[in-house]
Design a protein around this motif. Structure first.
Motif, PDB file in Angstrom:
ATOM      1  N   SER A 154       0.852  -1.181   0.000  1.00 12.66           N
ATOM      2  CA  SER A 154       0.000   0.000   0.000  1.00 12.66           C
ATOM      3  C   SER A 154       0.892   1.236   0.000  1.00 12.66           C
ATOM      4  CB  SER A 154      -0.861  -0.054   1.255  1.00 12.66           C
ATOM      5  OG  SER A 154      -1.515   1.147   1.452  1.00 12.66           O
ATOM      6  N   TYR A 162       1.001   5.755  -0.517  1.00 14.90           N
ATOM      7  CA  TYR A 162       0.266   7.022  -0.571  1.00 14.90           C
ATOM      8  C   TYR A 162       1.124   8.170  -1.079  1.00 14.90           C
ATOM      9  CZ  TYR A 162      -3.813   5.427   2.007  1.00 14.90           C
ATOM     10  OH  TYR A 162      -4.973   4.791   2.383  1.00 14.90           O
ATOM     11  N   ASN A 198       1.245  12.549   6.686  1.00 12.22           N
ATOM     12  CA  ASN A 198       2.289  11.627   6.233  1.00 12.22           C
ATOM     13  C   ASN A 198       2.951  10.905   7.409  1.00 12.22           C
ATOM     14  OD1 ASN A 198       3.974  10.669   3.967  1.00 12.22           O
ATOM     15  ND2 ASN A 198       5.623  11.748   5.029  1.00 12.22           N
ATOM     16  N   SER A 254       4.673   6.120   2.253  1.00 14.44           N
ATOM     17  CA  SER A 254       3.950   7.359   1.991  1.00 14.44           C
ATOM     18  C   SER A 254       4.910   8.516   1.758  1.00 14.44           C
ATOM     19  CB  SER A 254       3.061   7.649   3.206  1.00 14.44           C
ATOM     20  OG  SER A 254       2.463   8.899   3.085  1.00 14.44           O
ATOM     21  N   LYS A 297      -2.878   5.266  -3.627  1.00 11.40           N
ATOM     22  CA  LYS A 297      -3.874   6.240  -3.166  1.00 11.40           C
ATOM     23  C   LYS A 297      -3.240   7.605  -2.949  1.00 11.40           C
ATOM     24  CE  LYS A 297      -6.686   2.794  -0.821  1.00 11.40           C
ATOM     25  NZ  LYS A 297      -6.940   2.204   0.497  1.00 11.40           N
ATOM     26  N   VAL A 343      -3.850  11.413  -1.060  1.00 13.88           N
ATOM     27  CA  VAL A 343      -4.587  12.255  -0.119  1.00 13.88           C
ATOM     28  C   VAL A 343      -4.400  13.698  -0.575  1.00 13.88           C
ATOM     29  CG1 VAL A 343      -4.768  13.039   2.281  1.00 13.88           C
ATOM     30  CG2 VAL A 343      -4.153  10.658   1.793  1.00 13.88           C
ATOM     31  N   ILE A 380      -9.644  11.642  -0.473  1.00  8.79           N
ATOM     32  CA  ILE A 380      -8.905  10.414  -0.738  1.00  8.79           C
ATOM     33  C   ILE A 380      -9.231   9.951  -2.145  1.00  8.79           C
ATOM     34  CG2 ILE A 380      -8.355   8.077   0.074  1.00  8.79           C
ATOM     35  CD1 ILE A 380      -7.984  10.021   2.327  1.00  8.79           C
ATOM     36  N   TRP A 415      -6.046   1.899   5.817  1.00  8.50           N
ATOM     37  CA  TRP A 415      -5.263   2.262   4.631  1.00  8.50           C
ATOM     38  C   TRP A 415      -4.681   1.047   3.956  1.00  8.50           C
ATOM     39  CZ3 TRP A 415      -4.566   6.000   8.710  1.00  8.50           C
ATOM     40  CH2 TRP A 415      -3.892   5.512   9.833  1.00  8.50           C
TER      41      TRP A 415
END
Lengths: 452, 452
Positions: free
Chosen positions: B363, B365, B381, B391, B414, B416, B430, B452
């Motif tokens: 995952s 970000y 973050n 991230s 993803k 933000v 998001i 998340w």
């Protein structure tokens, strides 16, 4: 009988014993994890490059220290840092990169320096750089510093201080004062720690005269907490503006504006560092740092271990607005920071930090075969490994005593002993190395239990 | 305007783009994990060593290919493999090592070879070696091969074949035949794949005469499945014994015994490989392999990717009983295997293996700041990172479009987005990159949810 050679290394090269190597690798692994978590991409470049690329922008000192390959056809040399090859890589691969391009790189670099404590001729650097096309926000200066801070945190190192400055401030000041021999003045300041305050001041006075050198002395002695220091810098720059600048468009005025730009950038870095969670106690504005490498154009930083300043900087870097200029007209500003892993390791060893370094706990097994049971030992080992356990079979047919000594020396937690009797009975002997306790268990039950 | 330099590498040097580098590093990481799970210790040695150490045991070919440092005072060169420095390391550090000492090492080595497909002048080797004092069980030969097999398995590579032999067999055969020019015959066989069967046979005939060369030809053509092959070798050795040996104590008899020893060792390796889970389809006895490096004394192995034999061996090694003899009278037998990571990577790229290589899902970000919201973005973050999520914050003040393009190019899952409105309302936007869906959420709830 053949003459024997003494096994030895060249002077200035570091080599670790396995236990130290485990710690070194663990440190590097933790730091890299930090960089990856922050979206940095891995990179690797050759150790040998064309001399024209490595030495195009370097000053005399680097050129004297560079390792050259003996070759008649081509001039080639060993890299002396990871930044110059990085610039070449970025321009060469720019169509395949995503900008702002953030990379990390671990690699060995070579400098034929005089052999002295903490200085090696071959050493690891662990670098982060961010580079972009056209424009790169000043907050990236703080970002790369914050990654180094996270890297230090990841290995439990707290007693470090980033010393930072911005080249534009000193350079602007010298322009404002109308000093033409900028490089020489900076050279003198670069030696401040080595030659001491008095000699440094004398050298500057000899270069630019007493009246002007007084201002440089005053500038270099500015000190204080971060906010205080920024305020002092502003007051100092205003004072000099009042005394030297007639109009902003004049060279003195341009110098003043450059100073102001540098102070503004420093201010932004200080602010962003706070946001990024780097604590004030780990940051200091130090106007005496210069960083010898001449590609820096803005922020510069060094890092010392508190109370061990004598070993020099263990992590340095800065902003370079023009590193790609050698290859392209495209403007590619960047900022980078480099942890000198070899020197850092040396210092941490000297100050006793390594003695308390905790490697991750890990369950581990040695499988000992007594008699004709190797096949069974291998099978047990496979089950343990398939379940993620660290485990090894001792293949040499040595005595039990010798095999237990091996387990002890390698700090292996548990030993499985399989003799021919155990094999027949479907049993295993499990011995805990730290207590010495041993029990005989049913093999199938033990494997089914998975309580390792 | 300054003249620009073309950014380029020296010929014969490999460099990867970031996406390839990710795969390369993932492969190395998986392999190292295998080695560590099996109790191998990490090791690292300098790339530059004294010439007297690097070249003491090397034959002419190596010496021609070695990279030397231009230096008037000291003869120094770049290592051409990791085995010679390993021997030096083991003798030098023997009091700090636990024997049998098992190490792994990843490092670059240098050979000034002719530039051709799959051959690089700088390349990574990933080595395992086991060395002991006095005596090292033959099963360790199988052990190091099984580690390489596990390493291949860890990256999903199945279509490889270990080709193995034992130097004692051929060497014994030549003694049995009373051949004095052993090195030259082995040299001819070493070129078999390059020059073809006919030329090779002619060369051997010229060296040792037709009657004897017939036996070598017969020997080299032996083939078959593992068990079959071992049986053929036994039959062949008995036949020659009958024809050439009067008494076992004669040189011919000694040759026969040596052959037998080699066959016995080969047999043990075959048996132990099975126990260790290496499948028959990945193992072949190939009597034509010699391995140029002259420190091998027993088992030798090479590895080819099925259907891609032309690229040469991607993993080679063998048994050396006397590598430390240069430094000490202590007998230190060892066995090692080396994966040529750079060549392996090149071959895997050529055959399309990399296209289907799956990096671990993770995952990730990107935090996008619109307007004056950087501080908030950094805070978000930090929460993600503290929870182990990958991230990053985009610090440059670029358009939303540009920032989303960055996320897309880096395959970030993803995004933000925090604009000034969201900041005031305590909200976050998001966005899922693969669907393009975006929702506005309450910041505190989203952070508390940890979904998340």
């Amino acid at each position: 009988m053949q003459n024997k050679i003494k096994p030895s290394l060249l002077p200035g090269f570091m080599e670790l014993c396995p236990k130290e190597q485990l710690i070194f690798n663990d440190m590097v692994g933790r730091m890299i994890k930090v960089y990856e978590q922050n979206g940095c991409m891995p990179m690797d470049t050759p150790i040998i490059e064309k001399e024209e690329i490595l030495l195009a922008k370097s000053a005399g000192e680097t050129e004297k220290q560079v390792y050259r390959i003996a070759n008649e056809k081509r001039k080639q040399a060993l890299r002396f840092d990871l930044t110059v090859p990085f610039a070449r890589y970025v321009v060469q691969n720019r169509n395949e990169l995503t900008f702002p391009f953030k990379r990390y790189q671990l690699g060995k670099v070579y400098r034929g320096e005089r052999n002295q404590k903490g200085r090696y001729r071959e050493f690891y650097q662990l670098d982060i750089d961010v580079v972009n096309i056209a424009r790169l926000a000043t907050s990236y200066d703080a970002f790369v510093m914050s990654l180094a801070a996270q890297a230090f945190q990841s290995i439990g190192l707290e007693s470090y201080v980033f010393q930072m400055s911005n080249r534009k401030i000193l350079s602007g000041l010298l322009e404002l004062l109308g000093v033409e021999r900028q490089q020489e003045v900076m050279g003198a300041i670069d030696k401040y720690d080595k030659i001491g305050r008095e000699s440094c001041e004398q050298e500057i006075e000899a270069l630019i005269g007493k009246s002007k050198s007084g201002y440089i002395e005053e500038f270099l002695q500015l000190s204080g907490e971060l906010e205080k220091m920024l305020q002092k810098l502003r007051v100092f720059s205003e004072k000099l503006r009042g005394q030297f600048c007639m109009e902003d468009a004049q060279p003195e005025g341009m110098g003043y504006l450059k100073m102001l730009e540098g102070i503004g950038e420093l201010e932004e870095v200080v602010k962003t560092l706070k946001w990024l969670g780097v604590e004030d106690k780990n940051v200091k504005i130090e106007l005496k740092i210069i960083r010898g490498l001449d590609y820096y154009t803005g922020a510069i930083f060094e890092t010392i271990i508190k109370g061990n300043e004598g070993y020099g900087s263990i992590c340095s870097g800065g902003r370079y607005d023009d590193l790609a200029a050698l290859y392209t007209d495209l403007k590619m500003p960047g900022v980078g920071i480099s942890i000198g892993m070899t020197r850092l390791f040396f210092v941490l060893k000297e100050i006793g930090f390594l003695e308390n370094y905790r490697l991750p706990d890990e369950s581990s097994y040695l499988i000992i075969s007594l008699g004709d049971t190797l096949k069974e030992c291998i099978a047990i080992n496979q089950v343990l490994q398939r379940n993620g356990v660290k485990s090894e079979v001792y293949f040499n047919q040595d005595s039990l005593k010798k095999q237990l000594k091996y387990a002890d020396a390698k700090a292996i937690e548990k030993v499985v002993i399989i003799g021919e009797d155990e094999l027949k009975e479907g049993k295993l002997i499990i011995k805990e190395m730290n207590t010495g306790n041993q029990i005989k268990v049913n093999k199938e039950e033990w494997l089914a239990n998975k309580s390792w």
